[in-house]
Scaffold this active site. Structure first.
Site, PDB file in Angstrom:
ATOM      1  N   GLY A 193      -2.151   1.784  -0.761  1.00  0.00           N
ATOM      2  CA  GLY A 193      -2.566   0.533  -0.142  1.00  0.00           C
ATOM      3  C   GLY A 193      -3.774   0.569   0.773  1.00  0.00           C
ATOM      4  O   GLY A 193      -4.082  -0.426   1.417  1.00  0.00           O
ATOM      5  N   GLY A 194      -4.499   1.711   0.814  1.00  0.00           N
ATOM      6  CA  GLY A 194      -5.679   1.789   1.680  1.00  0.00           C
ATOM      7  C   GLY A 194      -6.691   0.693   1.363  1.00  0.00           C
ATOM      8  O   GLY A 194      -7.186   0.007   2.258  1.00  0.00           O
ATOM      9  N   CYS A 226     -11.341   8.794  -7.833  1.00  0.00           N
ATOM     10  CA  CYS A 226     -11.691   9.821  -6.845  1.00  0.00           C
ATOM     11  C   CYS A 226     -11.881  11.164  -7.544  1.00  0.00           C
ATOM     12  O   CYS A 226     -11.424  12.193  -7.079  1.00  0.00           O
ATOM     13  CB  CYS A 226     -10.677   9.874  -5.711  1.00  0.00           C
ATOM     14  SG  CYS A 226      -8.996  10.134  -6.256  1.00  0.00           S
TER      15      CYS A 226
HETATM   16  N1  SAM Z   1      -5.844   1.787  -4.629  1.00  0.00           N
HETATM   17  C1  SAM Z   1      -4.912   2.711  -3.995  1.00  0.00           C
HETATM   18  C2  SAM Z   1      -5.293   2.869  -2.551  1.00  0.00           C
HETATM   19  O1  SAM Z   1      -6.440   2.606  -2.177  1.00  0.00           O
HETATM   20  O2  SAM Z   1      -4.426   3.262  -1.759  1.00  0.00           O
HETATM   21  C3  SAM Z   1      -4.865   4.033  -4.723  1.00  0.00           C
HETATM   22  C4  SAM Z   1      -4.517   3.906  -6.173  1.00  0.00           C
HETATM   23  S1  SAM Z   1      -4.209   5.449  -6.964  1.00  0.00           S
HETATM   24  C5  SAM Z   1      -5.784   6.112  -7.145  1.00  0.00           C
HETATM   25  C6  SAM Z   1      -3.783   4.980  -8.571  1.00  0.00           C
HETATM   26  C7  SAM Z   1      -2.478   4.212  -8.686  1.00  0.00           C
HETATM   27  O3  SAM Z   1      -2.355   3.739 -10.012  1.00  0.00           O
HETATM   28  C8  SAM Z   1      -1.223   5.011  -8.427  1.00  0.00           C
HETATM   29  O4  SAM Z   1      -0.553   4.489  -7.314  1.00  0.00           O
HETATM   30  C9  SAM Z   1      -0.373   4.830  -9.691  1.00  0.00           C
HETATM   31  O5  SAM Z   1       0.993   4.618  -9.402  1.00  0.00           O
HETATM   32  C10 SAM Z   1      -0.985   3.598 -10.284  1.00  0.00           C
HETATM   33  N2  SAM Z   1      -0.844   3.450 -11.736  1.00  0.00           N
HETATM   34  C11 SAM Z   1      -0.771   4.403 -12.695  1.00  0.00           C
HETATM   35  N3  SAM Z   1      -0.652   3.853 -13.915  1.00  0.00           N
HETATM   36  C12 SAM Z   1      -0.648   2.510 -13.732  1.00  0.00           C
HETATM   37  C13 SAM Z   1      -0.541   1.389 -14.598  1.00  0.00           C
HETATM   38  N4  SAM Z   1      -0.391   1.557 -15.927  1.00  0.00           N
HETATM   39  N5  SAM Z   1      -0.556   0.164 -14.058  1.00  0.00           N
HETATM   40  C14 SAM Z   1      -0.684  -0.013 -12.727  1.00  0.00           C
HETATM   41  N6  SAM Z   1      -0.793   1.012 -11.857  1.00  0.00           N
HETATM   42  C15 SAM Z   1      -0.775   2.251 -12.356  1.00  0.00           C
END
Ligand code: SAM
Length: 417
Positions: free
Chosen positions: A177-178, A343
């Protein structure tokens, strides 16, 4: 392939070691002379930024400023516009209309964009070369935490999305959630829903839909938002938190949405956007996909994408990323913007994914997209971050020992049709 072969011959290699071998092979080819110094930075302690929570009565800011911390965002603006250092003015670079082009086959020039940065988003960082750590944030008298610690470069996708207070935003992969929190900072408490709700259509005021397919990570996202955002802004007409597979937007586009519960709020909102005239004034989509997470993969053996059991998952990341980006493109209305971010330094998960999704959008859905240049952003923040030179598509913050942020890749697309 080489790394996988080595894994077969050295089954006891920890995932962090596998990651380093993989990066040495692929990134030295991709980044050439830049790789050795990026490698050193990646293997050193990362640098954080403190995203200030403008909803909290912030007791820590003065103390942090006294210790040399500065808001990199207004600093960047002061660097670009010394005369108007005190306020955030609209930044409109010279637009060259001849450079308008779509990104057929990933080529073509990029269209400059203007940024109107919300004065509410502030992120403190210690100066270049200063590796002081932040202590954990404290709650104010209402229990709201004063700042959120994150890689300061991960604010850039939110800034690039250029969210204004009235915008409707979909954050497709939102947990923990950042970025959602940074996006919510553009809202002000004085515009709380009870005051701004219009009689017929409340989704026209600022609205965030934060989605993540992982149920446990979605719970964490909820906890984060509740620790930082006042309840008045967490109401249904301001924020929806959902836990869908983000790729379902592809299904919706193929008109097979019956299979994915058309009764659910997020689907309902989407159908509203698509099939009624309640299309929000502006829809921005953030697609911050799962990726190699280079730093985590080099530092932590737990939950590491380079572990042997996750080889299949890792190999299919580019496919998932392209599906998620395409879903984000489909969700954005014509005129809406889509911001893709990761990232990782991996060109396979960055530029190649954008190229593939743009091509699929055009071939399968007849959607034309334009790449929006992020040059204004990189110029503004070149004092804080090191950007990879000459990327043909998007921009990338590369880790550096004196400014150990990133990697963060970002690419902004505008839907023309
Ligand atoms: N945007 C977040 C932040 O700033 O804190 C970080 C997101 S992280 C890089 C990627 C996220 O994508 C993970 O939390 C994961 O659970 C989610 N994810 C993976 N596959 C997904 C899908 N098919 N649909 C939606 N979310 C997905």
């Amino acid at each position: 392939g080489e790394a996988v072969l080595r894994a077969a011959t050295h089954p006891k290699q920890p995932p962090t070691r596998m990651a380093l071998q993989h990066f040495d092979a692929t990134y030295s080819a991709q980044l050439g002379a830049l790789w050795p110094s990026i490698r050193v930075a990646l293997l050193s302690e990362r640098k954080y930024g403190a995203l200030l929570n403008h909803f909290a009565h912030n007791l820590d800011v003065e103390e942090l400023q006294a210790r040399g911390c500065k808001d990199f965002i207004s600093n960047g603006e002061a660097f670009m516009f010394p005369a108007s250092a005190d306020h955030r003015s609209e930044f409109r670079p010279e637009e060259d209309s001849s450079s308008v082009s779509t990104v057929n086959h990933g080529g073509g020039s990029q269209q400059p964009s203007s940024l109107r940065l919300s004065p509410n988003i502030r992120c403190l960082v210690f100066p270049r070369g200063d590796v002081t750590r932040f202590r954990p944030a404290r709650p104010d008298k209402f229990g709201l935490l004063s700042y959120y610690l994150l890689d300061a470069a991960s604010i850039l996708p939110c800034l690039a999305l250029d969210v204004q207070e009235s915008h409707t935003v979909l954050d497709l992969c939102a947990a923990p959630g950042g970025k959602a929190l940074a996006l919510l900072q553009t809202q002000s408490v004085s515009e709380c829903p009870a005051l701004s709700r219009s009689s017929s259509n409340s989704i026209q005021s600022g609205f965030l839909c934060a989605n993540d397919s992982s149920v446990s990570r979605t719970s964490r996202l909820k906890r984060v938002l509740h620790s930082y955002v006042p309840k008045a802004l967490l109401t249904d007409d301001k924020l929806r938190i959902t836990s869908f597979d983000g790729t379902i937007w592809g299904e919706i586009e193929r008109n097979s949405f019956d299979r994915v519960s058309s009764g659910h709020p997020i689907i309902f909102i989407l159908l509203l956007w698509r099939h009624t005239n309640l299309i929000p004034a502006s829809l921005q989509v953030l697609v911050d996909v799962p990726c190699n997470t280079d730093r985590h993969s080099l530092m932590e053996n737990d939950n590491n994408i380079f572990s042997r059991s996750r080889i299949g998952e890792r190999r299919s990341l580019p496919k998932l990323q392209a599906e998620l980006l395409l879903a984000g493109i489909l969700a954005a209305c014509p005129g809406g913007d889509v911001l893709y971010s990761t990232c990782t330094l991996s060109a396979n998960q960055n530029q190649a994914v954008v190229q593939q999704a743009v091509q699929l959008a055009e071939e399968q859905h007849g959607i034309q997209l334009q790449v929006i240049s992020l040059c204004p952003l990189t110029q503004m923040f070149s004092n804080t971050f090191h950007f990879a030179p000459n990327l043909h598509l998007g921009e990338m913050v590369i880790p550096h020992l004196a400014a150990n942020f990133g990697p963060i890749y970002l690419c902004k697309l505008r839907r023309l049709t």
